[in-house]
Design a protein around this motif. Structure first.
Motif, PDB file in Angstrom:
ATOM      1  N   LEU A 192     -13.982 -17.912  28.297  1.00 22.88           N
ATOM      2  CA  LEU A 192     -12.495 -18.387  28.518  1.00 22.88           C
ATOM      3  C   LEU A 192     -12.624 -18.934  29.917  1.00 22.88           C
ATOM      4  O   LEU A 192     -11.849 -19.755  30.248  1.00 22.88           O
ATOM      5  CB  LEU A 192     -11.793 -17.235  28.287  1.00 22.88           C
ATOM      6  CG  LEU A 192     -11.252 -16.980  26.832  1.00 22.88           C
ATOM      7  CD1 LEU A 192     -10.691 -15.712  26.784  1.00 22.88           C
ATOM      8  CD2 LEU A 192     -10.393 -18.248  26.170  1.00 22.88           C
ATOM      9  N   LEU A 193     -13.208 -18.207  30.841  1.00 19.69           N
ATOM     10  CA  LEU A 193     -13.243 -18.435  32.039  1.00 19.69           C
ATOM     11  C   LEU A 193     -13.900 -19.954  32.463  1.00 19.69           C
ATOM     12  O   LEU A 193     -13.663 -20.724  33.209  1.00 19.69           O
ATOM     13  CB  LEU A 193     -14.070 -17.307  32.926  1.00 19.69           C
ATOM     14  CG  LEU A 193     -14.212 -17.426  34.670  1.00 19.69           C
ATOM     15  CD1 LEU A 193     -12.437 -17.640  34.953  1.00 19.69           C
ATOM     16  CD2 LEU A 193     -14.634 -16.418  35.152  1.00 19.69           C
ATOM     17  N   GLU A 218      -8.950 -17.394  36.816  1.00 23.21           N
ATOM     18  CA  GLU A 218      -9.460 -16.125  36.363  1.00 23.21           C
ATOM     19  C   GLU A 218      -8.191 -15.574  35.807  1.00 23.21           C
ATOM     20  O   GLU A 218      -8.067 -14.862  34.760  1.00 23.21           O
ATOM     21  CB  GLU A 218      -9.670 -15.139  37.602  1.00 23.21           C
ATOM     22  CG  GLU A 218     -11.133 -15.396  38.172  1.00 23.21           C
ATOM     23  CD  GLU A 218     -11.440 -14.269  39.172  1.00 23.21           C
ATOM     24  OE1 GLU A 218     -11.073 -13.348  39.279  1.00 23.21           O
ATOM     25  OE2 GLU A 218     -12.510 -14.638  40.055  1.00 23.21           O
ATOM     26  N   SER A 219      -6.938 -15.945  36.429  1.00 26.52           N
ATOM     27  CA  SER A 219      -5.625 -15.288  35.858  1.00 26.52           C
ATOM     28  C   SER A 219      -5.535 -15.862  34.409  1.00 26.52           C
ATOM     29  O   SER A 219      -4.944 -15.245  33.504  1.00 26.52           O
ATOM     30  CB  SER A 219      -4.569 -15.695  36.649  1.00 26.52           C
ATOM     31  OG  SER A 219      -3.172 -15.220  36.247  1.00 26.52           O
ATOM     32  N   CYS A 241      -5.296 -15.489  28.222  1.00 27.61           N
ATOM     33  CA  CYS A 241      -5.940 -16.198  27.175  1.00 27.61           C
ATOM     34  C   CYS A 241      -6.830 -15.084  26.399  1.00 27.61           C
ATOM     35  O   CYS A 241      -6.567 -14.840  25.154  1.00 27.61           O
ATOM     36  CB  CYS A 241      -7.064 -17.350  27.605  1.00 27.61           C
ATOM     37  SG  CYS A 241      -6.090 -18.957  28.074  1.00 27.61           S
ATOM     38  N   LEU A 242      -7.580 -14.113  27.121  1.00 26.67           N
ATOM     39  CA  LEU A 242      -8.099 -12.846  26.538  1.00 26.67           C
ATOM     40  C   LEU A 242      -7.104 -12.113  25.821  1.00 26.67           C
ATOM     41  O   LEU A 242      -7.509 -11.613  24.646  1.00 26.67           O
ATOM     42  CB  LEU A 242      -9.029 -12.234  27.529  1.00 26.67           C
ATOM     43  CG  LEU A 242      -9.868 -10.914  26.988  1.00 26.67           C
ATOM     44  CD1 LEU A 242     -11.054 -11.684  26.168  1.00 26.67           C
ATOM     45  CD2 LEU A 242     -10.407 -10.334  28.067  1.00 26.67           C
ATOM     46  N   TRP A 247      -4.469 -23.368  25.925  1.00 21.71           N
ATOM     47  CA  TRP A 247      -4.049 -23.268  27.153  1.00 21.71           C
ATOM     48  C   TRP A 247      -4.050 -24.297  27.871  1.00 21.71           C
ATOM     49  O   TRP A 247      -3.253 -25.064  28.751  1.00 21.71           O
ATOM     50  CB  TRP A 247      -4.782 -21.947  27.766  1.00 21.71           C
ATOM     51  CG  TRP A 247      -4.105 -21.783  29.171  1.00 21.71           C
ATOM     52  CD1 TRP A 247      -3.067 -20.858  29.375  1.00 21.71           C
ATOM     53  CD2 TRP A 247      -4.471 -22.281  30.286  1.00 21.71           C
ATOM     54  NE1 TRP A 247      -2.872 -20.990  30.710  1.00 21.71           N
ATOM     55  CE2 TRP A 247      -3.775 -21.790  31.242  1.00 21.71           C
ATOM     56  CE3 TRP A 247      -5.497 -23.150  30.726  1.00 21.71           C
ATOM     57  CZ2 TRP A 247      -4.010 -22.020  32.693  1.00 21.71           C
ATOM     58  CZ3 TRP A 247      -5.691 -23.265  32.219  1.00 21.71           C
ATOM     59  CH2 TRP A 247      -4.799 -22.885  32.964  1.00 21.71           C
ATOM     60  N   LEU A 248      -5.265 -25.349  27.796  1.00 17.66           N
ATOM     61  CA  LEU A 248      -5.575 -26.432  28.586  1.00 17.66           C
ATOM     62  C   LEU A 248      -4.579 -27.319  28.248  1.00 17.66           C
ATOM     63  O   LEU A 248      -4.019 -28.085  28.856  1.00 17.66           O
ATOM     64  CB  LEU A 248      -7.036 -27.094  28.510  1.00 17.66           C
ATOM     65  CG  LEU A 248      -8.050 -26.224  29.197  1.00 17.66           C
ATOM     66  CD1 LEU A 248      -9.529 -26.730  28.698  1.00 17.66           C
ATOM     67  CD2 LEU A 248      -7.902 -26.245  30.571  1.00 17.66           C
ATOM     68  N   ARG A 249      -4.276 -27.499  26.897  1.00 13.95           N
ATOM     69  CA  ARG A 249      -3.335 -28.571  26.357  1.00 13.95           C
ATOM     70  C   ARG A 249      -1.869 -28.328  26.966  1.00 13.95           C
ATOM     71  O   ARG A 249      -0.987 -29.271  27.185  1.00 13.95           O
ATOM     72  CB  ARG A 249      -3.376 -28.673  24.973  1.00 13.95           C
ATOM     73  CG  ARG A 249      -4.761 -29.011  24.346  1.00 13.95           C
ATOM     74  CD  ARG A 249      -4.480 -29.129  22.680  1.00 13.95           C
ATOM     75  NE  ARG A 249      -5.493 -29.865  22.263  1.00 13.95           N
ATOM     76  CZ  ARG A 249      -6.109 -29.611  20.987  1.00 13.95           C
ATOM     77  NH1 ARG A 249      -5.428 -28.599  20.224  1.00 13.95           N
ATOM     78  NH2 ARG A 249      -7.029 -30.040  20.571  1.00 13.95           N
ATOM     79  N   ARG A 250      -1.691 -27.314  26.964  1.00  9.04           N
ATOM     80  CA  ARG A 250      -0.189 -26.533  27.614  1.00  9.04           C
ATOM     81  C   ARG A 250      -0.046 -27.189  28.943  1.00  9.04           C
ATOM     82  O   ARG A 250       1.159 -27.014  29.355  1.00  9.04           O
ATOM     83  CB  ARG A 250       0.180 -25.302  27.214  1.00  9.04           C
ATOM     84  CG  ARG A 250       0.531 -24.956  25.793  1.00  9.04           C
ATOM     85  CD  ARG A 250       0.902 -23.757  25.555  1.00  9.04           C
ATOM     86  NE  ARG A 250       0.289 -22.693  26.316  1.00  9.04           N
ATOM     87  CZ  ARG A 250      -0.698 -22.025  25.611  1.00  9.04           C
ATOM     88  NH1 ARG A 250      -0.793 -22.294  24.221  1.00  9.04           N
ATOM     89  NH2 ARG A 250      -1.471 -20.907  26.085  1.00  9.04           N
TER      90      ARG A 250
END
Length: 187
Positions: free
Chosen positions: A41-42, A48-49, A54-55, A91-94
Motif C-alpha cells: 500500500l505504501l 504513510e498515513s 488503507c491497511l 484511495w488514489l482515485r478519491r
C-alpha cells in the motif's frame, strides 16, 4: 519450499477462521500478513498515513469478505494483495490530484490493461518465483537479487563481494538452473 507451503496452509486456515468469525484467527492473519500488505500500500499511495488508513480498510474488508476466499482460485497472499491493491487504487482515485499530468500515469500503471484473472495469474507466478528463490542458498539468492533486481553485472558482483569472477558466474549459472528446474517442475 516446505516452509512456503506450510505458510500458505496457515494463511488459508486463518482466512477460514475469519470467515467463521474467529477473532483470534483474524489477529493471527493480521500478524503474518500486515507488513507485506502495508509495504504494498505504501508503494501505491506513497503516503504513510494514507497507507495505514488503507491497511485498516483492507482488514475490515477481509473480516467481512473472508468467506469469499476460494483456495482453488488463488493463493491466500495473492487474494489479500489483490484486496490491498484495489483499496489503494480506490484511495488514489478519491484524491483530488493537484497536477493531473503526474497522477494519471501512476494510476494507469497501477490499473494496467490486464483483466483480474490475468492479474491473479501474475501474482501466482510471482508467488511461485518467490517460493523458488527460497530454495536457493543464501549466497545464490543474494547474487540473483543483486544481478537481476539491482542490475549489477558479473564483474560488479565479483568486485562488490570480493570473489573471483569465475566463481560468481558459476554460482549464478547454478542458481539459474535451479530456478528453472523449480519453476518448470515445481520442485
Amino acid at each position: 519450499m516446505q516452509d512456503a507451503t506450510q505458510r500458505q496452509q496457515y494463511l488459508i486456515e486463518q482466512l477460514n477462521g475469519c470467515a467463521q468469525g474467529d477473532r483470534h484467527a483474524f489477529e493471527r492473519l493480521y500478524r503474518i500478513s500486515s507488513a507485506h500488505l502495508y509495504a504494498q500500500l505504501l508503494r501505491i499511495v506513497r503516503d504513510e498515513s494514507a497507507a495505514q488508513d488503507c491497511l485498516q480498510s483492507v482488514y475490515i474488508r477481509i473480516w467481512h469478505a473472508a468467506d469469499q476466499y476460494d483456495a482453488t482460485r488463488a493463493k491466500p497472499m495473492t487474494w489479500l494483495s489483490t484486496l490491498a491493491r484495489n483499496i489503494g487504487i480506490d484511495w488514489l482515485r478519491r484524491q483530488k490530484p493537484q497536477d493531473t499530468t503526474t497522477d494519471e500515469p501512476l494510476l494507469a500503471t497501477l490499473l494496467g490493461t490486464d483483466d483480474p484473472e490475468d492479474d491473479s495469474i501474475n501474482h501466482q507466478q510471482n508467488d511461485k518465483l518467490n517460493d523458488c528463490l527460497d530454495t536457493l542458498s543464501r549466497r545464490q539468492r543474494q547474487l540473483m537479487e543483486m544481478a537481476y533486481f539491482q542490475g549489477m553485472t558479473h564483474s560488479e558482483l565479483a568486485h562488490s563481494l570480493s570473489q573471483p569472477l569465475g566463481s560468481v558466474k558459476s554460482w549464478i549459472r547454478r542458481g539459474l538452473e535451479r530456478l528453472k528446474t523449480c519453476l518448470t517442475n515445481g520442485i
